[in-house]
Every structure is written in structure tokens, then in C-alpha cells.
Design a protein around this motif. Structure first.
Motif, short mmCIF file in Angstrom:
data_model
loop_
_atom_site.label_atom_id
_atom_site.label_comp_id
_atom_site.label_asym_id
_atom_site.label_seq_id
_atom_site.Cartn_x
_atom_site.Cartn_y
_atom_site.Cartn_z
N PHE A 58 -8.31 -28.96 -11.06
CA PHE A 58 -7.05 -29.55 -11.52
C PHE A 58 -6.79 -29.22 -12.99
O PHE A 58 -5.67 -28.92 -13.38
CB PHE A 58 -7.06 -31.06 -11.31
CG PHE A 58 -5.72 -31.70 -11.49
CD1 PHE A 58 -4.82 -31.78 -10.43
CD2 PHE A 58 -5.32 -32.23 -12.71
CE1 PHE A 58 -3.57 -32.36 -10.58
CE2 PHE A 58 -4.09 -32.82 -12.88
CZ PHE A 58 -3.20 -32.88 -11.81
N HIS A 236 -3.30 -35.68 -8.77
CA HIS A 236 -1.89 -35.26 -8.77
C HIS A 236 -0.96 -36.46 -8.88
O HIS A 236 -0.03 -36.46 -9.70
CB HIS A 236 -1.60 -34.48 -7.48
CG HIS A 236 -0.18 -34.02 -7.36
ND1 HIS A 236 0.33 -32.97 -8.10
CD2 HIS A 236 0.85 -34.48 -6.61
CE1 HIS A 236 1.61 -32.79 -7.79
NE2 HIS A 236 1.95 -33.70 -6.89
N ARG A 240 1.23 -37.49 -12.39
CA ARG A 240 2.70 -37.57 -12.24
C ARG A 240 3.20 -38.94 -12.65
O ARG A 240 4.28 -39.07 -13.26
CB ARG A 240 3.10 -37.26 -10.80
CG ARG A 240 3.10 -35.78 -10.45
CD ARG A 240 3.54 -35.56 -9.01
NE ARG A 240 4.93 -35.99 -8.82
CZ ARG A 240 5.99 -35.19 -8.99
NH1 ARG A 240 5.82 -33.94 -9.38
NH2 ARG A 240 7.20 -35.64 -8.76
#
Length: 268
Positions: A58, A236, A240
Motif C-alpha cells: 500500500f 484503503h 480515504r
């Protein structure tokens, strides 16, 4: 180990490792609350290594900076931006290595793996996270990270040897207290996870090998793979959230509810 146990442990580790809710606390709770046998060190190592792969993937551009920074430090170029980041990560890792080694040698780790300890550390950590997130303005970027900040975040990370504290939660709390944004604080906290998880995994693997208990089989590979996928999804979603207008409050509320329920279990 049955398939349900493998999947549950992998998902618990993957989802909670980088969220500020404590993966170790949840991994300890799973056998305590379900009556299932403890998963053992080998599965713990497997699912932790799965999350290590996830954070490397990531944050691959930042991890590449750490590799370049390491090369710069070894070749006598300590003033590059990559070398500076690498040096700060090293400084931030030292406290947890010292505290973890001392705790392991003193044999206190098993005593901390109780529902009561997890409950109180979950509640206290949640309260500190709320205060730092609510009342500390964010004015700093990652480039403003200093040796002092690295030491303080390292000390916060060292507190996470107590199950329920949350390594990422403690680091994010300190980052917010220092003035970093939620997104930037999370990035620094998660980069700090790379050497910490690698060191812990190396120590535990060495212990398993020395005991002749290393069983490299499909169940360990499956656990590592599933925890990696779950961690990527959790990373993720969390990043966000922090890039938008979300605060730490949802995680704080979860910790408070979980902590209260655990106290009821512990004292009933």
C-alpha cells in the motif's frame, strides 16, 4: 486448525492491525470469547506477516524511500530527504524494541493477555485518541517530523505491548497531539509498523524454529494471504476516510462500546 478459525483470525488481524482499535487485543479475545483453543504463535506470525506485506504494497512508494534512505545512510549521505525519513523511522522503532525485549525477558506478556487488561487499555486508549483528535489542531506535514517527534511517537508505540492499546492507535494519537493531520499521522504510524512487525515476526519465528514447532503448511499460507487482503481493504478505507472529512470519532465509539462490553465480561 479448522477453516473457520483460520479465516476468522486472518480477517481479525487484517482488518484491525492498522485501524486504531488493537489487533493484538482482538486476536487474544477470539479464543477467550469463543472457547476455541489458542491459535498459537505460528498462526500469529503468519497473519502478522500477511499484514506486513499489505502495508509494504500500500505504501510502496514510501517504503522505496526507506530502502533508498538506508542506502544513503550506509554510503555516508545522511542529509538526503530519504535518509532523514529512514533515520527517524529507526529512532521511532528503538523504544518498542527495548520495551518489548524487556517485557519478554521479564515474562510479563502472558499476564497482560487478560480480558480485564484489554478492556481498560481499550477504554483509556480510546479516550486519549478522542482528546488528541478533538483538541489538537493539525498544522504540520510529514516533512516537519523531527527527532523529538520520532522519539515521542516511538514511546507511544512502545505502550502498545499491552493488548488493547493499539499500536497504530497510540502512534496516531501522538501524531495528532504533535499537530499532524489525520492522514499524515496515519501515514507515519503505518510506516513505523514496517520495522516493528518485521522485528516482532523475526523474533517469534526464531522462537518457533528453536522449539521445532514451525509447520509451514496450507493453513499458514491461507492465513497470511487472507490477512494481507483484509489489511489492504482496511488501509484503503481508512486512508480515504482521513483524506476526507472523517474524524477519529467512529473508532473512539467502537473502542468505548467494546471496552464496556469487555468490562462486563471481566467482572461478571
Amino acid at each position: 486448525m479448522d477453516l473457520l478459525n483460520i479465516v476468522a483470525l486472518a480477517l481479525i488481524q487484517g482488518i484491525t492491525e492498522f485501524l486504531p482499535v488493537s489487533s493484538s487485543g482482538h486476536l487474544v479475545l477470539w479464543p477467550l470469547l469463543t472457547g476455541r483453543p489458542d491459535q498459537g504463535v505460528t498462526m500469529d506470525v503468519a497473519v502478522h506477516l500477511g499484514t506486513l506485506v499489505a502495508v509494504v504494497l500500500f505504501f510502496r512508494s514510501d517504503v522505496a524511500k526507506l530502502f533508498r534512505g538506508s542506502a544513503d545512510l550506509m554510503t555516508g549521505r545522511p542529509r538526503t530527504s530519504d535518509a532523514r525519513l529512514t533515520l527517524l523511522i529507526i529512532i521511532a522503532t528503538i523504544p518498542v524494541l527495548i520495551v518489548g525485549f524487556a517485557a519478554k525477558k521479564a515474562g510479563v506478556m502472558e499476564g497482560l493477555r487478560s480480558v480485564e487488561v484489554i478492556a481498560w487499555s481499550t477504554l483509556i486508549g480510546g479516550g486519549l485518541l478522542y482528546l488528541a483528535d478533538r483538541y489538537c489542531p493539525f498544522t504540520l506535514s510529514g516533512e516537519a517530523w523531527t527527532i523529538r517527534g520520532a522519539v515521542l511517537m516511538g514511546l507511544a508505540q512502545a505502550c502498545a505491548i499491552v493488548p488493547g492499546t493499539s499500536r497504530s492507535g497510540a502512534c496516531m494519537t501522538m501524531a495528532r497531539a504533535l499537530g499532524f493531520s489525520r492522514e499524515e499521522g496515519a501515514r507515519l504510524a503505518l510506516l513505523m509498523a514496517v520495522p516493528t512487525i518485521l522485528a516482532a515476526g523475526t523474533v517469534e519465528t526464531a522462537g518457533v524454529v528453536a522449539a521445532g514447532d514451525l509447520r509451514l503448511g496450507t493453513e499458514l499460507l491461507l492465513g497470511a494471504f487472507l490477512s494481507c487482503l483484509a489489511a489492504l481493504a482496511a488501509l484503503h478505507v481508512m486512508m480515504r476516510m482521513f483524506a476526507g472529512s472523517w474524524t477519529m470519532t467512529p473508532f473512539v465509539i467502537y473502542r468505548l462500546i467494546l471496552g464496556v462490553l469487555l468490562l462486563v465480561i471481566a467482572y461478571s
